[in-house]
Design an enzyme around this catalytic site. Sequence first.
Site, short mmCIF file in Angstrom:
data_model
loop_
_atom_site.label_atom_id
_atom_site.label_comp_id
_atom_site.label_asym_id
_atom_site.label_seq_id
_atom_site.Cartn_x
_atom_site.Cartn_y
_atom_site.Cartn_z
N ASP A 1 20.62 47.11 40.76
CA ASP A 1 19.89 46.33 39.75
C ASP A 1 18.60 47.07 39.40
OD1 ASP A 1 18.34 45.81 41.97
OD2 ASP A 1 18.01 43.71 41.48
N SER B 1 12.80 43.07 38.49
CA SER B 1 14.17 43.25 38.95
C SER B 1 15.17 43.34 37.79
CB SER B 1 14.49 42.11 39.91
OG SER B 1 15.76 42.25 40.46
N ASP C 1 17.35 46.71 44.64
CA ASP C 1 17.54 45.97 45.89
C ASP C 1 18.85 45.19 45.92
OD1 ASP C 1 16.82 43.97 44.16
OD2 ASP C 1 15.15 43.19 45.37
N SER D 1 17.65 25.72 40.03
CA SER D 1 17.33 27.15 40.12
C SER D 1 15.89 27.31 40.58
CB SER D 1 17.51 27.80 38.75
OG SER D 1 16.75 28.98 38.67
N ARG E 1 22.48 22.77 42.41
CA ARG E 1 21.11 22.95 42.91
C ARG E 1 20.20 23.35 41.76
NH1 ARG E 1 20.38 28.52 43.03
NH2 ARG E 1 18.37 28.41 44.03
N ASP F 1 15.50 47.04 40.15
CA ASP F 1 14.53 47.53 41.14
C ASP F 1 15.22 48.02 42.41
OD1 ASP F 1 15.24 44.97 41.91
OD2 ASP F 1 13.28 44.48 42.72
N ARG G 1 22.04 24.90 38.58
CA ARG G 1 23.25 25.73 38.65
C ARG G 1 24.34 24.93 39.36
NH1 ARG G 1 21.07 30.26 36.82
NH2 ARG G 1 19.16 31.04 37.78
N GLU H 1 23.54 38.02 50.12
CA GLU H 1 23.84 37.03 49.10
C GLU H 1 25.01 37.59 48.29
OE1 GLU H 1 20.19 34.39 47.88
OE2 GLU H 1 19.85 36.41 47.17
C1 16G Z 1 15.54 35.28 43.61
C2 16G Z 1 15.87 35.70 45.00
C3 16G Z 1 17.35 35.97 45.13
C4 16G Z 1 18.14 34.76 44.70
C5 16G Z 1 17.73 34.32 43.31
C6 16G Z 1 18.35 32.98 42.99
C7 16G Z 1 14.47 36.99 46.50
C8 16G Z 1 13.73 38.27 46.71
N1 16G Z 1 15.12 36.90 45.36
O1 16G Z 1 15.76 36.31 42.69
O2 16G Z 1 17.61 36.28 46.45
O3 16G Z 1 19.51 35.03 44.71
O4 16G Z 1 16.33 34.16 43.28
O5 16G Z 1 17.92 32.56 41.75
O6 16G Z 1 14.44 36.11 47.33
P1 16G Z 1 18.07 31.04 41.30
O7 16G Z 1 17.25 30.20 42.24
O8 16G Z 1 17.57 31.03 39.90
O9 16G Z 1 19.52 30.70 41.37
ZN ZN Z 2 16.26 43.20 42.37
#
Ligand code: 16G
Ligand code: ZN
Length: 535
Positions: A282, A65, A286, A505, A503, A284, A512, A378
Amino acid sequence: MDREAIITASTQHNIIPGRVYKYGTAGFRMSADLLDGVTFRVGLLAALRSRKLNGQAIGVMITASHNPAVDNGVKIVDPLGDMLEQEWEAYATNLVNAPSHGELVEYFIKLADTLKIDLASPGKVIVGRDTRPSGITLVTALADSLAATNTTFVDYKILTTPQLHYLTRCVNTAGTPGAYGEVSEAGYYSKLLEAFYRALRGRKVSGGLTVDCANGVGGPKLNELLKRHDAQKTGLQVKVINDDVLRPEILNLDCGADFVKTRQRAPPNPKPAPGERWCSLDGDADRLIYYWVDPDTGFFMLDGDRIATLAASFIADLSRSAGLEHQLRIGVIQTAYANGASTKYIEQHLQLPVVCTPTGVKHLHHAACSFDIGVYFEANGHGTVLFSPTAVQTFKTKEPQSPAQKDALDILSALADLINQTVGDAISDMLMVEVILAHKAWTMKDWALTYKDLPNRLVRVEVGNKDLFQTTDAERKLSHPVGCQDEIDKEVKKYTAARSFARASGTENACRVYAEAATRSEADELANKVAVIVL
Ligand code: 16G
Ligand code: ZN
């Protein structure tokens, strides 16, 4: 199944000893040179999953991604194009961490046994990859494990992530009443374009749109779509930029949706001129972020929250015009990162229910399924709109009582085809946004004026052990470490209209912290105070 064949193949694809791998929100994602053995083993899991589901095709996508070009990743897609079932994430993790080739095969056989999978039955896996050069060898690793397990394997080569999800669903629904589309990349383009023309219903998109493709797979794929697009008919004039995939090192470099969202600025080169409508995909394709430069106030971003509110308001209006407001339940799904102003706008102005879920597409997608029309995004620009079979059926069968009702029903029906039903899809979402702006005859300024974002700040905090941070209430509160949330609450209370949460990551070894408040300086101050609490 031939154990020896699997062991022999596996010895060609080692994992890195001593490293612990985990199937996370984005599958396995890391530096590409660590992924060969991981991808081989993911093939084993896909071979099992397909057989568990009566030989339906399982999708495997090889992408990292928006990560830097040197990274890659591998994730599994279920037959209808949704994310791998949660229980199986643990099986994936166990398989990948098996310490030796022998133990790997033992675990593989044991899993088949426990899950009552007939290893002699047929299995099928389809694969796609983004433009990263490392993807080629990773596909070879996958092909080797599928050959060793006698699993049919189709390599669709370079695809966007949503295209692979689309194809997975198409393969498994072909020839059934739920057939999703033609099983080919060309079928994807024709489905989208046909729905785009229908959704516009003769209205014209105004002005040009510049699309930054992050120098990723979205570039060539958007160009493919545009080759087939009748610009005379729609009025949409697209200028594609950052679509150089021949220099892999510039993938996601100073461009793309993640850059724009996290830096809160336009790509530096080329730059939008005031008034122009721009968007970024981005790596990929999505995720989608829109933006423009207001001649008076400067850069203005329209992120996932804005796309959600735009889509929800348009769909709710159509549903009223179609006389369906009491028949179909529309809801919006957000995460804790959604700007508080967007949530208020949806609940108070649009009068629609909002559900908050933990971060990660699978959670939002799941919650969206409980509505007839579920809009989920999101803030980072990943999202889609799900239409239930009942909703789609209603659009097609309800007798219109007036030309206006017919118009609304036809547009809703077209939207259900235009918007990717399997996963967030930047190209499909972009066409949706263009349709809505055309119908509303809105400029970027009109869209921007719908509500005013609360100033917010996101901080990344390096912590010793992120796993100590456990959340509840859709990640809006910390349950552990005990007492931490009370301290956060105490700080939040000192500000007006403020909110903050911390939370762990799911993709990095860090915490974060998000904060929003009435003013920029208060949001910054609050974020920094909460960061100190979790440190
Ligand atoms: C992943 C998730 C995305 C989320 C991100 C948060 C999928 C396909 N992708 O890339 O939706 O916003 O994680 O990242 O579910 P974090 O947990 O590091 O904040
Ligand atoms: Zn992506």
